[in-house]
Design an enzyme around this catalytic site. Sequence first.
Site, PDB file in Angstrom:
ATOM      1  N   GLU A  93       0.821  -1.208   0.000  1.00  0.00           N
ATOM      2  CA  GLU A  93       0.000   0.000   0.000  1.00  0.00           C
ATOM      3  C   GLU A  93       0.856   1.260   0.000  1.00  0.00           C
ATOM      4  OE1 GLU A  93      -0.605  -2.724   1.651  1.00  0.00           O
ATOM      5  OE2 GLU A  93      -2.592  -3.281   0.900  1.00  0.00           O
ATOM      6  N   HIS A 142      -9.192  -5.954  10.818  1.00  0.00           N
ATOM      7  CA  HIS A 142      -9.809  -5.748   9.511  1.00  0.00           C
ATOM      8  C   HIS A 142     -11.197  -5.140   9.614  1.00  0.00           C
ATOM      9  CE1 HIS A 142      -6.695  -8.755   8.666  1.00  0.00           C
ATOM     10  NE2 HIS A 142      -6.687  -8.283   7.430  1.00  0.00           N
TER      11      HIS A 142
END
Length: 314
Positions: free
Chosen positions: A49, A118
């Site tokens: 990322e 998450h």
Amino acid sequence: EAQNQILASDPRAYMLGLGADGPTGVFGTTSNMVEQFGRERVVDMPASENAMTGIALGTALMGRRPIMVHMRMDFAILAMEPLINQIAKWHYMYGGHMVAPLTVRMIVGRGWGQGPQHSQALQSWYAHIPGLKVVMPTTAHDVKGMLIAAAEDDAPVIIVEHRWLYGIKGYVPEEMYRVPLDQAAVVRKGNHVTLAATSYMTLEALRAADMLSEIGIEAEVIDLRSLRPLDTETIVASVKRTNRLVSVEEGWPYAGIGSELIAVMMEQAFDWLDAPVKRVHGLDVPLPYAANLEKMALPQAETIVEAARAVCNR
């Protein structure tokens, strides 16, 4: 549809992200785009990322208008340096002569045992940063209009999408249109208490308003839509009518969106409040994995009803 129209109308625009060109298309939101625009404009990324955000920044500075997608907001934590230190500051550091037009879609939401790593709602992090715009559309109409507006904006814009909203349907015009990135929406009128909510919590607030109506409490529901800039004018005007406020968010309470709303009330609407502002939020714990504990840790319509009854002394 918004992304297809953006890429079709502006050759500078392109998509990038982990799985953007894949068969599942990031929960279906990028499906079939690679067939239409090719792999040079719908670009798959390795699981890095930080690197992909640096690529987005570099191409934005060279005149492109990237739309980057993170399948989970948690993954974007790895991209905080280029996003916060570079992209958010670029316009400021160069005296307004350079811009970094970047749209970042970040997906949040609980369910099916995602666990504490998450399922985090970290939008207040990004709303804290000068130079970033942060929006959380709720309806299908708003998410298309806000995505188009974000892609055309010269500022970096974070669009926070809740997974549970992907199944919600509503009327969406086929043509390109824009929804302002700085305006809240009054989605239900009422005169006893204001419920100010974000994203999926707006739907829970609307359910709570239906329940409250059965006991004679008419709640006004505001969909904040934008966290930065925050439309304080709409919120204050509502509280001046209802004299009570309940903030509703999925995130943690400490330094959250509800904290900012309380500060706004103290500064701009204190004389109109008939009761202290109540916050409804996720519990101040990492989100549990087990479904029953996860439900206990997050707000429900019933939680909102309890808070509204308390501020209404009912």
